[in-house]
Design a protein around this motif. Structure first.
Motif: not given
Length: 344
Positions: A28, A32, A37-39, A41-42, A110, A114
């Protein structure tokens, strides 16, 4: 539809920030969400059910970060040893209905926009429904021999080259119809297994045997013992470079797998600046340096174009543009210490 997150890693590519206990996807920056975690959420738009494949040694970290982003519909497959992406993907597919659409994403990417990503994935899903393997391609921005390359005209794949020689990568960049393979795929589970059995039958057989030995730890957690017998092979080597069912969908937005500190600086510029403010970093007549510190004061005088990273794990000093080579040095280095300040 299933979102399959590949959450492996040995912590070498962003050493000394990452290490064996906290690989790159879990890092992190400036509070952020991690890339893992972003994967999650995305890709929520494409289905509620997510399967996470990770090494058993990272189970606590994986479960903690998943819970933080409300991964209530997640299933977890714990590997006893890392055998690359062919094993991780096939183990998940053996547990699914053959017509189940699977969207495979690495946990350390990254994506800039989106909306563009969503349009690309919806098209990949359409292709998967037609019994093809859909690979997400990226317009290359430099010659780079660490990626696979797809030669394509529109969505039609002409050829595939996994990790070319340096001179080949230079030629691919100039020819304009070669694209980076992002490692994001979409297909039916049964189609993937058919292709694996066809092109790598001994690997398919070995993975199937390990799947049958799985241990149910809970209703949503399964452990796969004795994985050392599986050949260590990427899905690219095992299937993608051989398959006649491959199609490509071009992702036209910023993308990176954050494979170096140069990539990290581009991906997370604001967060990097915030991290630098937390530490005492002084530069005198020094420009174009990327400097990260876990609290150790750093002073630079009359030096340009350096990567300097200091943490409790160690110190990295590299010319800018060369930090990706750190993984070549790390086998003899004890990188098992835990990053303290960037706590997952």
């Amino acid at each position: 539809m299933i979102h399959l997150v590949l959450c492996g890693g040995n912590g070498r590519r962003l050493w000394p920030l990452s290490n064996q206990e906290c690989p790159k996807p879990f890092l992190r920056f400036a509070n952020h969400p991690s890339m893992f975690q972003q994967s999650i959420q995305r890709n929520r738009l494409f289905g509620k059910n997510t399967i996470v494949v990770a090494n058993k040694r990272h189970a606590a970290l994986t479960l903690k970060q998943s819970a933080e982003v409300q991964g209530n519909h997640n299933q977890f497959l714990w590997e006893s040893s890392t055998r690359d992406t062919a094993a991780a993907i096939a183990l998940a597919c053996f547990g699914l209905l053959s017509d189940e659409i699977v969207l495979v994403t690495p946990a350390d990417h990254w994506i800039e926009q989106q909306e563009e990503y969503d349009k690309t994935i919806w098209r990949a899903i359409e292709i998967a429904n037609e019994n093809h393997l859909a690979a997400i391609g990226i317009i290359p921005t430099r010659s780079y021999e660490e990626y696979g390359y797809i030669r394509a005209e529109g969505e039609e794949v002409i050829s595939f080259c996994e990790k070319p020689r340096v001179d080949q990568a230079v030629d691919f960049l100039s020819e304009k119809n070669w694209y980076w393979n992002s490692g994001i795929y979409c297909f039916k589970a049964g189609i993937l297994l058919e292709e694996l059995q066809k092109h790598a039958p001994s690997t398919w057989e070995c993975i199937k045997n390990i799947y049958q030995k799985r241990i149910e730890l809970s209703s949503n957690q399964f452990y796969y013992p004795d994985m050392d017998c599986i050949p260590e092979m990427s899905i690219d080597r095992a299937v993608i470079e051989h398959s006649k069912r491959l199609k490509m969908v071009l992702l036209q937005t910023g993308w990176s797998d954050i494979g170096s500190f140069e990539d990290l600086a581009k991906y997370n510029q604001q967060s990097t600046e915030e991290l630098m403010k937390e530490s005492e970093i002084f530069q005198l007549q020094s420009i174009n340096n990327v400097v990260l510190s876990d609290g150790i004061p750093i002073a630079l005088i009359d030096v340009d174009d350096l990567i300097i990273v200091a943490s409790n794990n160690g110190i990295l000093i590299s010319k800018r543009g060369s930090s990706h080579k750190v993984k070549q040095l790390l086998k003899p280095i004890n990188s098992s210490l835990v990053v303290k300040r960037r706590s997952p």
